[in-house]
Scaffold this motif. Structure first.
Motif, PDB file in Angstrom:
ATOM      1  N   ARG A  11       0.387  -0.442   0.046  1.00  0.00           N
ATOM      2  CA  ARG A  11      -0.292   0.167  -0.360  1.00  0.00           C
ATOM      3  C   ARG A  11       0.585   1.164  -0.145  1.00  0.00           C
ATOM      4  O   ARG A  11       1.960   1.328   0.192  1.00  0.00           O
ATOM      5  CB  ARG A  11      -0.472  -0.452   1.271  1.00  0.00           C
ATOM      6  CG  ARG A  11      -1.745   0.967   0.851  1.00  0.00           C
ATOM      7  CD  ARG A  11      -2.822   1.291   2.529  1.00  0.00           C
ATOM      8  NE  ARG A  11      -3.471   1.718   2.114  1.00  0.00           N
ATOM      9  CZ  ARG A  11      -5.221   2.329   3.268  1.00  0.00           C
ATOM     10  NH1 ARG A  11      -5.059   1.258   3.196  1.00  0.00           N
ATOM     11  NH2 ARG A  11      -4.970   3.348   3.002  1.00  0.00           N
ATOM     12  N   ASP A  13      -0.026   4.802  -0.059  1.00  0.00           N
ATOM     13  CA  ASP A  13      -1.211   6.289   0.136  1.00  0.00           C
ATOM     14  C   ASP A  13      -0.444   7.751  -0.216  1.00  0.00           C
ATOM     15  O   ASP A  13       0.803   8.115  -0.129  1.00  0.00           O
ATOM     16  CB  ASP A  13      -1.667   5.810   1.678  1.00  0.00           C
ATOM     17  CG  ASP A  13      -2.533   5.579   1.984  1.00  0.00           C
ATOM     18  OD1 ASP A  13      -2.471   4.670   1.258  1.00  0.00           O
ATOM     19  OD2 ASP A  13      -2.423   4.966   3.093  1.00  0.00           O
ATOM     20  N   SER A  16       2.561   9.786   1.381  1.00  0.00           N
ATOM     21  CA  SER A  16       3.321   9.221   2.610  1.00  0.00           C
ATOM     22  C   SER A  16       4.895   8.943   1.234  1.00  0.00           C
ATOM     23  O   SER A  16       4.475   8.571   0.799  1.00  0.00           O
ATOM     24  CB  SER A  16       2.673   7.081   2.419  1.00  0.00           C
ATOM     25  OG  SER A  16       1.658   8.000   2.982  1.00  0.00           O
ATOM     26  N   TRP A  20       4.083   0.828   2.253  1.00  0.00           N
ATOM     27  CA  TRP A  20       4.033  -0.249   3.253  1.00  0.00           C
ATOM     28  C   TRP A  20       3.596  -1.624   2.872  1.00  0.00           C
ATOM     29  O   TRP A  20       3.664  -1.553   1.228  1.00  0.00           O
ATOM     30  CB  TRP A  20       3.344  -1.121   4.193  1.00  0.00           C
ATOM     31  CG  TRP A  20       2.493   0.347   4.567  1.00  0.00           C
ATOM     32  CD1 TRP A  20       2.867   1.679   5.477  1.00  0.00           C
ATOM     33  CD2 TRP A  20       1.303   0.366   6.236  1.00  0.00           C
ATOM     34  NE1 TRP A  20       2.332   2.611   6.273  1.00  0.00           N
ATOM     35  CE2 TRP A  20       1.671   1.586   6.835  1.00  0.00           C
ATOM     36  CE3 TRP A  20       0.272  -0.737   6.438  1.00  0.00           C
ATOM     37  CZ2 TRP A  20       0.818   1.513   8.427  1.00  0.00           C
ATOM     38  CZ3 TRP A  20      -0.710  -1.051   6.827  1.00  0.00           C
ATOM     39  CH2 TRP A  20      -0.143   0.751   8.316  1.00  0.00           C
ATOM     40  N   CYS A  34      -5.004  -2.174   5.948  1.00  0.00           N
ATOM     41  CA  CYS A  34      -5.637  -1.648   6.918  1.00  0.00           C
ATOM     42  C   CYS A  34      -5.551  -2.373   8.298  1.00  0.00           C
ATOM     43  O   CYS A  34      -5.546  -1.445   8.737  1.00  0.00           O
ATOM     44  CB  CYS A  34      -6.948  -0.998   6.585  1.00  0.00           C
ATOM     45  SG  CYS A  34      -8.088  -2.255   6.221  1.00  0.00           S
ATOM     46  N   TYR A  36      -3.199  -3.405   9.867  1.00  0.00           N
ATOM     47  CA  TYR A  36      -1.983  -3.488  10.269  1.00  0.00           C
ATOM     48  C   TYR A  36      -1.284  -2.556  10.449  1.00  0.00           C
ATOM     49  O   TYR A  36      -0.473  -2.004  10.946  1.00  0.00           O
ATOM     50  CB  TYR A  36      -1.419  -4.283   9.168  1.00  0.00           C
ATOM     51  CG  TYR A  36      -1.172  -5.240   8.414  1.00  0.00           C
ATOM     52  CD1 TYR A  36      -0.128  -6.064   9.948  1.00  0.00           C
ATOM     53  CD2 TYR A  36      -1.869  -6.213   8.103  1.00  0.00           C
ATOM     54  CE1 TYR A  36      -0.056  -7.691   9.258  1.00  0.00           C
ATOM     55  CE2 TYR A  36      -1.729  -7.554   7.834  1.00  0.00           C
ATOM     56  CZ  TYR A  36      -0.823  -8.674   8.550  1.00  0.00           C
ATOM     57  OH  TYR A  36      -0.942  -9.538   8.282  1.00  0.00           O
ATOM     58  N   GLY A  37      -2.242  -1.393  10.107  1.00  0.00           N
ATOM     59  CA  GLY A  37      -2.590   0.279  10.428  1.00  0.00           C
ATOM     60  C   GLY A  37      -2.485  -0.135  11.884  1.00  0.00           C
ATOM     61  O   GLY A  37      -1.975   1.096  12.466  1.00  0.00           O
ATOM     62  N   SER A  40       0.207  -0.670  15.531  1.00  0.00           N
ATOM     63  CA  SER A  40       0.606   0.232  16.189  1.00  0.00           C
ATOM     64  C   SER A  40      -0.466   0.926  17.145  1.00  0.00           C
ATOM     65  O   SER A  40      -0.175   0.883  18.738  1.00  0.00           O
ATOM     66  CB  SER A  40       1.582   1.593  16.185  1.00  0.00           C
ATOM     67  OG  SER A  40       0.355   2.056  15.363  1.00  0.00           O
TER      68      SER A  40
END
Length: 82
Positions: A11, A13, A16, A20, A34, A36-37, A40
């Motif tokens: 990905r 964006d 960015s 990723w 999404c 995995y975003g 964190s």
């Protein structure tokens, strides 16, 4: 060197600097980058709940519904403040 059976998620964006690139053992139909975003954010929430002062591991709460409501309230506060 051996082969690896995996799914590569990519990905990039707008705005960015870098993409990723994520390797997972999930099938392409199961994997969604999404999620995995959120990793964190989830890890920070876990730290706050366990070691960051909340002390979840010291509670004596046994009712799953109360724990669920408390967890939701804590997650909302964490999300709003971060």
């Amino acid at each position: 060197m051996g082969s690896l059976s995996c799914t590569l998620l990519a990905r990039w964006d707008e705005g960015s600097a870098d993409p990723w690139l994520i390797i997972t053992d999930l099938t392409p139909q199961q994997a969604e980058i999404c999620w995995y975003g959120m990793r964190s954010w989830i890890e920070c929430l876990f730290k706050d709940m366990k070691r960051g002062g909340f002390g979840w591991h010291h509670t004596k709460m046994t009712d799953p519904q109360r724990a669920e409501r408390l967890g939701l309230a804590f997650a909302l506060c964490h999300f709003i403040l971060s």
